[in-house]
Motif scaffolding. Structure first.
Motif, PDB file in Angstrom:
ATOM      1  N   ASP A  87      39.065-124.146 -31.826  1.00  0.00           N
ATOM      2  CA  ASP A  87      38.217-123.805 -30.684  1.00  0.00           C
ATOM      3  C   ASP A  87      38.170-124.981 -29.713  1.00  0.00           C
ATOM      4  OD1 ASP A  87      36.316-122.858 -28.970  1.00  0.00           O
ATOM      5  OD2 ASP A  87      34.836-122.379 -30.514  1.00  0.00           O
ATOM      6  N   ALA A 131      41.542-121.029 -29.003  1.00  0.00           N
ATOM      7  CA  ALA A 131      40.713-120.505 -27.915  1.00  0.00           C
ATOM      8  C   ALA A 131      40.462-121.601 -26.901  1.00  0.00           C
ATOM      9  CB  ALA A 131      39.398-119.978 -28.469  1.00  0.00           C
ATOM     10  N   GLY A 154      37.057-124.761 -26.532  1.00  0.00           N
ATOM     11  CA  GLY A 154      35.961-124.635 -25.563  1.00  0.00           C
ATOM     12  C   GLY A 154      34.817-125.599 -25.827  1.00  0.00           C
ATOM     13  N   ASN A 157      31.178-125.520 -24.123  1.00  0.00           N
ATOM     14  CA  ASN A 157      30.373-124.850 -23.107  1.00  0.00           C
ATOM     15  C   ASN A 157      28.887-125.130 -23.341  1.00  0.00           C
ATOM     16  OD1 ASN A 157      32.782-123.085 -22.297  1.00  0.00           O
ATOM     17  ND2 ASN A 157      32.512-122.503 -24.442  1.00  0.00           N
ATOM     18  N   SER A 186      28.926-112.776 -21.316  1.00  0.00           N
ATOM     19  CA  SER A 186      30.283-113.128 -21.746  1.00  0.00           C
ATOM     20  C   SER A 186      31.334-112.225 -21.114  1.00  0.00           C
ATOM     21  CB  SER A 186      30.401-113.129 -23.270  1.00  0.00           C
ATOM     22  OG  SER A 186      29.783-112.015 -23.801  1.00  0.00           O
ATOM     23  N   MET A 194      32.687-116.333 -26.702  1.00  0.00           N
ATOM     24  CA  MET A 194      33.376-115.099 -26.324  1.00  0.00           C
ATOM     25  C   MET A 194      33.961-114.363 -27.528  1.00  0.00           C
ATOM     26  SD  MET A 194      36.606-114.440 -23.853  1.00  0.00           S
ATOM     27  CE  MET A 194      37.738-114.603 -25.210  1.00  0.00           C
ATOM     28  N   ASP A 201      34.234-121.529 -27.550  1.00  0.00           N
ATOM     29  CA  ASP A 201      34.603-120.197 -27.059  1.00  0.00           C
ATOM     30  C   ASP A 201      34.474-119.160 -28.171  1.00  0.00           C
ATOM     31  OD1 ASP A 201      35.259-121.373 -24.669  1.00  0.00           O
ATOM     32  OD2 ASP A 201      37.420-121.407 -25.045  1.00  0.00           O
ATOM     33  N   VAL A 254      39.322-121.057 -23.220  1.00  0.00           N
ATOM     34  CA  VAL A 254      39.055-120.218 -22.055  1.00  0.00           C
ATOM     35  C   VAL A 254      37.779-120.658 -21.333  1.00  0.00           C
ATOM     36  CG1 VAL A 254      37.728-118.436 -23.263  1.00  0.00           C
ATOM     37  CG2 VAL A 254      39.209-117.784 -21.358  1.00  0.00           C
ATOM     38  N   GLY A 255      36.949-121.462 -21.999  1.00  0.00           N
ATOM     39  CA  GLY A 255      35.735-121.942 -21.345  1.00  0.00           C
ATOM     40  C   GLY A 255      34.679-120.863 -21.190  1.00  0.00           C
ATOM     41  N   GLN A 256      34.526-120.041 -22.208  1.00  0.00           N
ATOM     42  CA  GLN A 256      33.585-118.916 -22.156  1.00  0.00           C
ATOM     43  C   GLN A 256      32.761-118.966 -23.452  1.00  0.00           C
ATOM     44  OE1 GLN A 256      33.333-116.983 -19.659  1.00  0.00           O
ATOM     45  NE2 GLN A 256      32.209-115.209 -20.406  1.00  0.00           N
ATOM     46  N   SER A 284      24.880-116.500 -25.364  1.00  0.00           N
ATOM     47  CA  SER A 284      25.433-117.266 -24.262  1.00  0.00           C
ATOM     48  C   SER A 284      24.463-117.223 -23.117  1.00  0.00           C
ATOM     49  CB  SER A 284      26.765-116.644 -23.853  1.00  0.00           C
ATOM     50  OG  SER A 284      27.105-117.046 -22.563  1.00  0.00           O
TER      51      SER A 284
END
Lengths: 342, 342
Positions: free
Chosen positions: B279, B258, B281, B283, B18, B265, B299, B260-262, B14
């Motif tokens: 998923d 998931a 997310g 990102n 994270s 993660m 994510d 969470v916008g990470q 990432s």
């Protein structure tokens, strides 16, 4: 089995088999699933029966004293007395008792109580007419329709007719939606789950970041309780009749709110040492020693829970009294809001 | 450590640490918490990289074909064409792209699309006037206000102005409340979580009685996704930024959503063998090999997840395409409802 010491002198029993609701799950000894270290720590906790009893009566009294003071301050400052209207349809004895208790509680804090008693064979329209009257009456700040309604009536139609600004039960979907959404505020929080959280607060139980398990997902208790716990930053799991391994999940909880209506379902071995337990269940079980032939017990086996939890609500005397206190509080909040009184 | 084999050739990284969102939690090796038998079973699963890729594009195409057929049947039977109005305020490039994609998607299935482009410095009243116009326009069955709005506007006021019968985004608190309540039906289910559940259904993932973990509790994805899973009788836990042990809870899940916008993660070691992963997310992470200098990841660490899960959505190409398909579906549902067309 090491954990069987818990059950030897247990007073927990149920008149109904406890597999009734959670059919997939036996309630037999679960110790085989424990690691030996878990059994050891459970055994150590078993020695310590110093869990706090969460005294709902005393908390309710405290809240009612606060409400009495506020009602009095409001009356003296702006001459307004909060009013609660209760609509009772039919002649169910239990409903009549609940309504009488609410009336008494209103009187005890200085809130005006209005009551409409309609016969069992009333039409939906007649009930709706009463609601419309209370909706328009500025002396009424809260309207409560005592449930259950006779079966020929559409409960949703009737509950939806209560103006949202007077929906002190907090059951309107708009209230529930706001409760679920971050950044939104419900006008009213449903009384029983609100009382559960109030008990946690007044006993300084920390909620933020804790694992919380709500047992039951009813519209009036389980679901809003889960939403409230989440608003307070708990990590929430909801266990219900379709959950295949309730005890495994419940055993992870720092906070348990049990609202499933299943006598003594949660056993001592299901509880994490030090957990805080709010027991919403009120279940009659046979009791030959009682003059009435039965006694009331919660969803949690109290005698086992008190040995392992850090705090437990008794049944009766736990959640029950706080529910009515919250109804009075919601009525006061409503009156304050409409009159911009702070 | 036995489980370190997972990370040797991992492509998961990432650009942001994270721990940014889940501050309390390191993402270092967690294998020490596994029992040896768990490690063995995880290692066995690692050999099997045959997890299904959940092809969101293909599912979305299937749904759009179904919608095309229904739109055509409706037009031919009663002469009505569903219409979606999109309001875009300001000139954010990403928002303009989203709006263009929605417009194209409408055209591809035969839904009329209307668009209002307002300048960045419009007043709240001007936006409300457009909404009022679309509210009253019988050719418009869905109204969508592209978010985010300029900071001088009150998002709640504007979203609340959309007539609930045309709130195809499903974000109105009344819709959310009905979604939360048993026995009630929302007019519309929010598009992204609805798409998540649709993916589970179309890949025959069983939900009833399964442990589901939703990561993230946003109003637009996490919270409604949790409510939807619960409506389908999953046992739901919601993990968020205040959760102290996310990996421990996530590892219990049969279904993971998931949102969470990470980036990346959720690591492979957080996943129960055989879990199904949705998923949400999207990102951006640095990628020197890409001509744009970045790539999009979810994510969940896809390369690790694909070895241990039974099915995973890719990013991009998973949840994204189904979200727009659900918007078209909600618009069709709205038009059918208002014209009583079945």
């Amino acid at each position: 089995m090491a954990s069987s010491v818990f059950f030897t002198h247990s007073h927990c029993y149920s008149s109904k088999p406890s597999s009734l609701v959670f059919r997939q799950v036996g309630v037999g000894p679960t110790s085989l699933r424990f690691s030996s270290s878990h059994v050891a720590s459970v055994a150590a906790m078993a020695m310590d029966s110093s869990a706090k009893v969460i005294d709902g009566k005393s908390v309710a009294k405290q809240i009612r004293d606060e409400i009495t003071a506020e009602v009095s301050r409001m009356r003296e400052s702006i001459g307004v007395i909060p009013g609660l209207a209760v609509i009772l349809v039919g002649d169910r004895k239990d409903s009549a008792t609940y309504v009488r208790n609410k009336k008494k509680a209103c009187e005890s804090v200085g809130i005006n109580s209005l009551e409409a008693n309609l016969p069992e064979d009333s039409t939906e329209e007649e009930v709706l007419n009463y609601i419309a009257g209370y909706n328009d009456d500025p002396s009424v700040h809260g309207i409560l329709v005592q449930l259950p309604l006779p079966s020929h009536m559409n409960e949703q139609n009737i509950l939806n007719a209560v103006r949202i600004e007077k929906d002190v039960d907090g059951f309107h979907p708009l209230n529930i939606g706001r409760l679920a959404m971050r950044g939104r505020e419900p006008l009213f929080v449903p009384c029983t789950p609100k009382g559960c959280i109030e008990l946690l607060h007044r006993y300084n139980a920390s909620i933020k970041g804790k694992r919380a398990v709500v047992i039951g997902r009813s519209n009036i208790v389980g679901m809003p309780a889960a939403l409230l716990l989440q608003r307070e930053d708990a990590t929430v799991s909801i266990v219900h009749s379709r959950t295949s391994n309730p005890e495994e999940i419940i055993r992870q909880a720092d906070i348990i709110i049990a609202a499933v209506g299943q006598a003594n379902m949660v056993r001592g071995s299901w509880i994490k040492p030090g957990a805080v337990i709010i027991d919403v269940g009120i279940n009659p079980v046979e009791d030959p020693n009682s003059p009435r032939g039965y006694k009331l017990v919660g969803d949690v086996c109290y005698e086992e829970a008190i040995r392992i939890a850090s705090a437990v609500t008794p049944v009766p005397g736990g959640v029950g009294p706080t529910t009515i206190a919250m109804l009075l509080q919601n009525t006061l909040i409503s009156a304050k809001r409409v009159h911009h009184f702070e």
